[in-house]
Motif scaffolding. Structure first.
Motif: not given
Length: 270
Positions: A240-245, A219-220, A212-215, A247-250
């Motif tokens: 792994a889920l922190a890595w996904v979030r 899902y955000g 659920c990345p904010a971007e 990557l989306y943020a960056q």
């Protein structure tokens, strides 16, 4: 997303909430490939997908190009590599490893959908109906709402959404999350070759419904996070889920496709 005028040679037909569609949308955005996006509505996507894909399948995304239409996200990436090379996201030297890593995450795409729908059908139906009608015409939306019980039944059968099916999906997802945890345990920011590639975009896009990345435009959203909080809980605190979030943020940035609300599919595409 506000529709805008495009003279793009490519048109991407998607479901707004599809993680496979997001993989291609994100790739096109980062590769600065000009395109317009048309979000289709479940059920009403069947005829256009069959017509454009020409493969007897109803899956999205479909990328319509001056050279023809390509269906399936993996086939679209291969087509882009062949026709838009060189692409920084798919360097030739790393392509075999990139595709091998991407295949691992593509394989759980249906499991992610199966598991989340298993936990939201019956309790989150209002939210699902909103997601399915966000890009519908008024008549299409009315049909989806009226026929929702029958559509839900058909969807359960197609995706094998049962208690045992959901349990298998959870095991398969956990295996891939375990793999990703191990892969990034040394602190690497990217999965292949120390640079951002479509391996990273595939992994992040396919796990985005859980992270659920904010971007992410679907899902955000707070309502999605709240509705799916119980289902996503088994992996919420995993690296792994922190890595996904992260990557989306960056790297997600703005979407340049300019999604259009379910217009009539052009005769040339159909």
């Amino acid at each position: 997303m506000t529709p805008k005028a495009h003279s793009a040679p490519y048109t991407l037909y998607t479901f707004a909430m599809s993680h496979y569609s997001e993989k291609i949308r994100w790739t096109l955005d980062l590769a600065n490939v000009s395109y317009r996006e048309i979000c289709l509505t479940p059920v009403f996507h069947i005829v256009p997908a069959l017509s454009m894909g020409g493969r007897g399948q109803t899956t999205l995304p479909v990328l319509k190009t001056p050279l023809g239409s390509i269906q399936d996200s993996t086939r679209i990436l291969r087509w882009l590599h062949e026709h838009r090379a060189p692409m920084a996201l798919m360097p030739n030297a790393l392509l075999p490893e990139i595709e091998d890593v991407a295949k691992r995450f593509d394989a759980i795409g249906k499991d992610v959908a199966r598991f989340l729908y298993a936990h939201s059908f019956g309790t989150g139906d209002d939210h699902i109906k909103r997601l399915w009608t966000d890009h519908a015409t008024p008549r299409q939306a009315a049909f989806i709402r009226r026929a929702y019980p029958a559509i839900r039944w058909a969807f359960r059968r197609k995706l094998n959404i049962t208690a045992s099916g959901a349990a298998r999906a959870q095991r398969r997802i956990t295996e891939v999350v375990d793999w990703l945890d191990a892969r990034i345990a040394d602190g690497r920011p990217y999965l292949v070759g120390g640079k951002l590639t479509t391996a990273d975009l595939t992994a992040a896009a396919l796990l985005a419904p859980l992270a659920c990345p904010a971007e992410h435009p679907v899902y955000g959203e707070p309502i999605f996070r709240e509705t799916m909080a119980g289902a996503t809980a088994p992996w919420a605190d995993r690296p792994a889920l922190a890595w996904v979030r992260r990557l989306y943020a960056q790297h997600r940035g703005a979407m340049q496709g300019g999604a259009l609300q379910n217009p009539t599919v052009p005769a040339a595409a159909a």
